[in-house]
Write a protein that holds these residues in place. Structure first.
Motif, short mmCIF file in Angstrom:
data_model
loop_
_atom_site.label_atom_id
_atom_site.label_comp_id
_atom_site.label_asym_id
_atom_site.label_seq_id
_atom_site.Cartn_x
_atom_site.Cartn_y
_atom_site.Cartn_z
N TYR A 233 43.91 97.25 -23.97
CA TYR A 233 44.85 98.26 -23.44
C TYR A 233 46.19 98.04 -24.15
O TYR A 233 46.96 97.15 -23.78
CB TYR A 233 45.00 98.13 -21.93
CG TYR A 233 43.68 98.10 -21.19
CD1 TYR A 233 42.86 99.23 -21.14
CD2 TYR A 233 43.24 96.94 -20.56
CE1 TYR A 233 41.64 99.21 -20.48
CE2 TYR A 233 42.02 96.91 -19.89
CZ TYR A 233 41.23 98.04 -19.87
OH TYR A 233 40.02 98.01 -19.22
N SER A 238 47.70 103.53 -22.30
CA SER A 238 46.26 103.39 -22.53
C SER A 238 45.57 102.75 -21.32
O SER A 238 44.43 103.08 -21.00
CB SER A 238 45.99 102.61 -23.82
OG SER A 238 46.29 101.25 -23.67
N ALA A 242 42.68 104.82 -19.29
CA ALA A 242 41.36 104.23 -19.06
C ALA A 242 41.00 104.31 -17.57
O ALA A 242 39.87 104.64 -17.21
CB ALA A 242 41.35 102.78 -19.54
N ALA A 243 41.97 104.02 -16.71
CA ALA A 243 41.70 104.09 -15.27
C ALA A 243 41.34 105.52 -14.86
O ALA A 243 40.39 105.73 -14.10
CB ALA A 243 42.90 103.59 -14.48
N ASP A 247 37.38 103.69 -15.92
CA ASP A 247 37.21 102.29 -16.33
C ASP A 247 37.54 101.37 -15.14
O ASP A 247 38.70 101.23 -14.74
CB ASP A 247 38.15 102.04 -17.52
CG ASP A 247 38.16 100.60 -18.00
OD1 ASP A 247 37.76 99.69 -17.24
OD2 ASP A 247 38.60 100.38 -19.15
N ARG A 249 37.60 98.17 -14.74
CA ARG A 249 38.48 97.03 -14.99
C ARG A 249 39.94 97.47 -15.01
O ARG A 249 40.82 96.81 -14.45
CB ARG A 249 38.10 96.36 -16.33
CG ARG A 249 38.80 95.04 -16.54
CD ARG A 249 38.32 94.35 -17.81
NE ARG A 249 38.66 95.14 -19.00
CZ ARG A 249 38.58 94.69 -20.25
NH1 ARG A 249 38.14 93.46 -20.48
NH2 ARG A 249 38.90 95.45 -21.27
N ALA A 250 40.21 98.64 -15.62
CA ALA A 250 41.58 99.16 -15.65
C ALA A 250 42.06 99.49 -14.24
O ALA A 250 43.20 99.20 -13.87
CB ALA A 250 41.66 100.39 -16.56
#
Lengths: 331, 331
Positions: A233, A238, A242-243, A247, A249-250
């Motif tokens: 990231y 970014s 991603a979230a 995503d 993890r994000a």
């Protein structure tokens, strides 16, 4: 991702006012605008100069004022007042404020901030006073607080709120604090450095100020790049994109950032018994619809005698709060 | 373990002053003393009543004032002013302050505090105002702060310090805060509840207020009993005595407590840009020679632009700061 929020029109100075220069110094960019009785008449934005000798930043600011004045068809000598809203903290050197800001001065954390200079401080007030009759330098969050209390989300039913704070979540984390209608300054004008408080004992992240694991070191825009760049990231944008794309993890990283920022907001309420906090700054502003409910959730239910009566809202002056903040210092 | 520290003589009210009642309500004991132009003339201390109906505490306070007045050969009607310094926070009910204090009200944390009542609040201001013409109720740390600024360690070279805090480390943790010479109160007089801030994300300890892992929940006198009683340290005294006798586990526990308290002190400095903090309270006062250098060490080196100019010292009014604090509210 965000609702359109109308920003109030740029306030004009009283009729007949001499032009003023409004300087907003951040870790990423410097903005200078000239305002007079007709409103804003010129504006220039540049990346912040953080290379060269320690007076490079003051030279950049003076050059920008001269160029903005020229754009407004004014001579530098016609500028009566200069307001500087800058990231802090400040130190006093020979009676003048110098910047000792972790996002500008690379010498403060033994190079850990990644800044390409070894400055411990950068002069600002003294060189400006040589050229201008009135200069006021304040923490940018103090300027933004004053602007929010005059024109923004901390101005309610015709009055400035008496117990309130402005919090910026940007390249760094800053706070402006007001209790009983008085803006808190402290012994050297450095009150409001709550971005450098600890809400966790996670000491894995070094802040630009040298602290291990303070709030700014964990969640600021520059901290996001430092901590999560190696995970793919590159920056806050970014990470959030991603979230938004799912995503997990994000999403989990952002939840953790919100837990830390929410604890800082709660700490301010428990310490000062505030009635409202407004939040702005580039990281927050671009993702406010995602962040605001998450931050509120962290605060809610903690010590209800203090938090029940405190609202958390988005900055009323939007992404122009920096400009308004510098203007509030001289208007 | 501690150096003898002389406490200044109890201050007298101006000649001709009518007698006042000074009430200090803590989680462990209630102290009431009567003072007049000749100084302190009677004092009674009792364990705090935390059983029975929610007005039991107010009845105890009124009974103690009457008995102390009788000791001083006074009728209750001769008491002109009552100052109450109490652990907080407060809530306003029908225009009068009630106590919503985690160390008094067992209903606040669903019984986790172990208190033998289910009170959410305890009335204090209304019942006293029915009997006395002037009543002032303040957080005990605010009273202590005012006393320290008038007569103690926050009074320097003949003047009260302008940017300072008083911190009590006792049954609970409280702070009184002063910036630019003004004591901070906030929207409901609850500013200074910094004992309930978070400096860690360790959520294993529940505070009496319901928070998981705030400073008071981790380090207060009652937290020490709750957390370390099962390890064989029945209370703060037994923990410190074990450390003095060389018990490595006790030493390590106290180092950890100091890291948490030191982070709270640092957070106050970073938030308010203070010039001095004085520390008192029963846990601190009995072990001040051991604790003070450890607390200073935690603060030292963090954000030097703010901490370099801030001293951390022991309370000047010693273990009588509670009495002086209640007096400061009516003197």
């Amino acid at each position: 991702m965000n609702q359109a929020t109308p920003c109030p029109p740029f306030p004009s100075l009283p009729p007949g006012s001499a032009p003023v220069a409004c300087v907003d110094i951040g870790g990423t960019k410097v903005a200078v605008h000239i305002a007079d009785a007709d409103g804003e008449c010129a504006k220039i934005v540049e990346p912040t100069v953080v290379q060269g000798s320690r007076d490079a930043l003051a030279k950049q600011v003076i050059g920008l004022i001269e160029r903005a004045a020229a754009q407004a068809k004014l001579d530098r000598k016609q500028i009566s007042r200069v307001g500087v809203a800058s990231c802090g903290p400040f130190v006093v050197q020979d009676g003048f404020l110098e910047l000792a800001a972790p996002n500008l001065c690379g010498g403060l954390a033994n190079g850990a901030s990644g800044l390409p200079n070894d400055w411990l401080t950068a002069p600002i007030e003294a060189p400006l006073r040589e050229l201008f009759p009135f200069v006021r330098v304040e923490n940018d969050a103090v300027g933004a607080l004053e602007a929010e209390r005059r024109w923004g989300a901390l101005h309610v039913a015709g009055s400035a709120l008496r117990h309130c704070a402005y919090v910026t979540w940007s390249t760094g984390i800053g706070t402006g604090l007001c209790v009983e209608g008085r803006v808190l300054r402290g012994k050297n004008g450095n009150a409001g450095h709550a971005g450098h408080i600890f809400v966790s004992r996670d000491d894995s992240a070094r802040c630009g100020c040298g602290n291990l694991g303070d709030v700014e070191g964990l969640v600021s825009g520059s901290a996001i790049t430092r901590r999560f760049g190696p995970m793919g990231y590159a920056n806050a944008a970014s990470l959030f994109n991603a979230a938004y794309a799912g995503d997990a993890r994000a999403v989990s990283i952002i939840d953790d950032l919100c837990d830390i920022m929410g604890r800082m907001l709660y700490n301010l309420i428990a310490t000062l018994d505030l009635e409202r906090i407004s939040i702005g700054g580039s990281v927050y502003w671009h993702h406010r619809d995602y962040l605001l409910p998450r931050l509120r959730r962290v605060v809610q239910g903690k010590l209800p005698a203090l938090t029940d009566g405190c609202e958390i809202v988005s900055v009323g002056l939007g992404d122009r709060v920096g400009d308004y903040g510098a203007l509030a210092l001289v208007a």
